[in-house]
Design a protein around this motif. Structure first.
Motif, short mmCIF file in Angstrom:
data_model
loop_
_atom_site.label_atom_id
_atom_site.label_comp_id
_atom_site.label_asym_id
_atom_site.label_seq_id
_atom_site.Cartn_x
_atom_site.Cartn_y
_atom_site.Cartn_z
N UNK A 1 67.27 93.82 62.60
CA UNK A 1 66.40 93.04 63.24
C UNK A 1 65.94 91.91 62.38
N UNK A 2 65.53 92.14 61.03
CA UNK A 2 64.98 91.36 60.12
C UNK A 2 66.13 90.36 59.60
N UNK A 3 67.31 90.64 59.62
CA UNK A 3 68.34 89.98 58.80
C UNK A 3 68.59 89.97 57.36
N UNK A 4 69.15 90.92 56.87
CA UNK A 4 68.86 91.12 55.45
C UNK A 4 70.20 89.96 54.71
N UNK A 5 69.55 89.36 53.86
CA UNK A 5 70.40 88.22 53.06
C UNK A 5 71.32 88.73 52.16
N UNK A 6 72.64 88.19 51.86
CA UNK A 6 73.60 88.61 51.09
C UNK A 6 73.29 89.12 49.57
N UNK B 1 59.71 95.51 51.43
CA UNK B 1 60.03 93.98 50.86
C UNK B 1 61.42 94.16 50.31
N UNK B 2 62.38 93.27 50.96
CA UNK B 2 63.67 93.42 50.47
C UNK B 2 63.97 92.68 49.16
N UNK B 3 64.50 93.28 48.13
CA UNK B 3 64.72 92.73 46.89
C UNK B 3 66.09 92.73 46.18
N UNK B 4 66.27 91.95 45.16
CA UNK B 4 67.44 91.80 44.80
C UNK B 4 68.17 93.19 43.67
N UNK B 5 67.17 93.89 43.21
CA UNK B 5 67.26 95.12 42.45
C UNK B 5 66.31 96.09 42.76
N UNK B 6 66.69 97.24 42.26
CA UNK B 6 65.60 98.52 42.56
C UNK B 6 64.60 98.18 41.56
N UNK C 1 54.65 95.20 57.60
CA UNK C 1 55.29 93.85 57.29
C UNK C 1 56.83 93.98 56.68
N UNK C 2 57.60 93.34 57.09
CA UNK C 2 58.71 93.15 56.52
C UNK C 2 59.19 91.66 56.03
N UNK C 3 59.58 91.93 54.84
CA UNK C 3 59.56 90.36 54.15
C UNK C 3 60.73 90.44 52.99
N UNK C 4 60.61 89.48 52.05
CA UNK C 4 61.44 89.42 50.90
C UNK C 4 62.81 88.84 51.43
N UNK C 5 63.71 89.28 50.86
CA UNK C 5 65.17 88.42 51.12
C UNK C 5 65.51 88.87 52.63
N UNK C 6 64.76 88.38 53.50
CA UNK C 6 65.36 88.71 55.13
C UNK C 6 65.06 87.05 55.61
#
Lengths: 208, 238
Positions: free
Chosen positions: B133-138, B205-210, B81-86
């Motif tokens: 492909x997921x479109x990472x948010x700014x 999961x795409x996050x706003x910090x490490x 799964x790919x989620x978070x800020x996408x």
């Protein structure tokens, strides 16, 4: 109470060989060493690692058992009987050289292998395993507290720790194998006493 | 109280010499270890029997798992799964991943505990492709990886994750990745120590910090470049 120095120990008598404190030093050291060896096997042998997993927990148990390994011996130093036996283990007489020669020639006759309370093989084993355990402790600490030791030492310590572990495994297997082959020696460490016949046969120069 | 024969009391202190000699040999071993190790590795490299693989530092991979047990996943029940800020969160099946363009890399694998396996091929989907492909948010800065062993986690910054030598790997040593090596899908971060290459990868999961991963919470470096982190000076693998 003691027989004259040149008289053979009387058969059918139980002779005191190890004090209660000494037996507990041996027991606890053996248990801690057992934990070290088992956890080491799990950390090292891939098939066992696959079976057990939980790497962090196994490492923690291994570290604790390793740190505690010298404690029983250090506590034992408070007991007179233990210190007396350490002295006997340290000192080599002419008969010990004969014993080693016989062992090198694979001469199994008891007459060819004179021994006091401890034979020369037991003396060398005791001294070597004590030194090896301390080397394992030192290299283990260098691997554990990596920020304390200079960084190049970590790999070197790992190298020595790994190879010495292999050597200890072989020597320890010999130690346990010989104990398995000698029930009366095991009884000595379990109950503290041995039979007079056994003492006369295996340790003819021992004067309990 | 115990009458001993004189030689038992006054003999040569051989025990002490053996004891100190063992300590000395141990210290000498540490000092000469780098040279000894190089020698042994070159010997093991020529060993046709493969028996040297059983000896310390005998080469090859070692199995590390931090979980009690790891479930088996296969083509029918595996999902990434790919989620978070996408913009487009989704779940990939094994077939989905296999259908994407594959990249093959052949690099050394370096473990932070010292072992190194030379020239190991890894093959899979570039992580950068999945992120595109997921479109990472700014607002996104980093990635958090989770694994179906239920315990392990890892992290990368967005810049690190977009490197061309970071893969969602499906094959290793030109075979589908087996369970013990983290299959069917593991992360492969070529330029970093191997703990970054999380096994049994199941979630990104795409996050706003490490957010530091499992070993990083236990003291290992987050930016784990081979040769430039964890106090080690190994030859880089990037």
């Amino acid at each position: 109470m003691n027989p004259p120095a040149d008289a053979p120990a009387r058969p059918s008598v139980r002779l005191p060989r190890f004090s209660r404190a000494e037996r507990w030093v041996h027991r606890t050291t053996a248990a801690l060493m057992g934990v070290c060896v088992l956890t080491a096997a799990v950390l090292y042998i891939p098939q066992l690692a696959v079976l057990v997993g939980r790497r962090e927990l196994v490492v923690r148990v291994h570290e604790c058992a390793g740190l505690a390994l010298p404690v029983p011996v250090l506590v034992g130093l408070a007991f007179r009987a233990f210190r007396a036996d350490l002295r006997l283990l340290n000192r080599f007489g002419p008969h010990d050289r004969l014993w080693l020669w016989a062992a090198a020639r694979r001469d199994r006759r008891h007459g060819a292998r004179p021994a006091g309370k401890f034979n020369a093989g037991q003396k060398i084993y005791a001294a070597w395993i004590a030194g090896a355990a301390l080397v394992m402790l030192g290299t283990g600490l260098a691997m554990w507290f990596t920020h304390l030791a200079p960084l190049v030492w970590r790999t070197a310590a790992t190298f020595v720790h790994d190879w010495l572990a292999l050597a200890i495994a072989v020597v320890l297997a010999g130690h346990i194998g010989m104990a398995l082959g000698d029930p009366e020696a095991r009884r000595g460490l379990r109950t503290g006493t041995v039979s007079g016949e056994w003492a006369k046969r295996e340790h003819p120069l021992w004067r309990p | 109280m115990n009458p001993e024969s004189p030689e038992e009391r006054n003999g040569t202190p051989v025990g002490r010499r053996v004891f100190l000699g063992t300590l000395g040999l141990g210290a000498l071993g540490v000092l000469t270890a780098p040279a000894l190790q190089r020698g042994l590795e070159s010997l093991a490299g020529k060993d046709p029997t493969g028996l040297s693989g059983l000896l310390p530092n005998g080469g090859g991979f070692r199995y590390y798992s931090v979980a009690a047990s790891v479930p088996d996943k296969n083509a029918t029940d595996y999902r990434l799964t790919i989620g978070g800020l996408v913009d487009h969160p989704r779940a990939y099946t094994l077939a989905d991943l296999r259908a994407l363009p594959q990249t093959r890399l052949v690099r050394d694998v370096q473990c932070v505990t010292g072992w190194r396996v030379p020239g190991t091929p890894f093959e899979g989907v570039r992580l950068a492709d999945l992120l595109d492909a997921a479109g990472v948010r700014p607002t996104a800065r980093a990635l958090r990886f989770t694994c179906f062993d239920g315990t392990y986690t890892e992290s990368l910054t967005l810049a690190q994750a977009r490197r061309p030598d970071v893969l969602v790997a499906l094959r290793m040593q030109d075979k589908d990745i087996g369970h013990d090596h983290g299959g069917p899908v593991r992360l492969y971060v070529a330029p970093m120590y191997f703990y970054k290459s999380a096994k049994w990868l199941s979630g990104i999961t795409v996050t706003d910090r490490v957010r530091p991963g499992y070993w990083e919470n236990l003291g290992y470096d987050v930016d784990a470049w081979v040769g430039r982190s964890n106090g080690r000076t190994d030859e880089p693998t990037g």
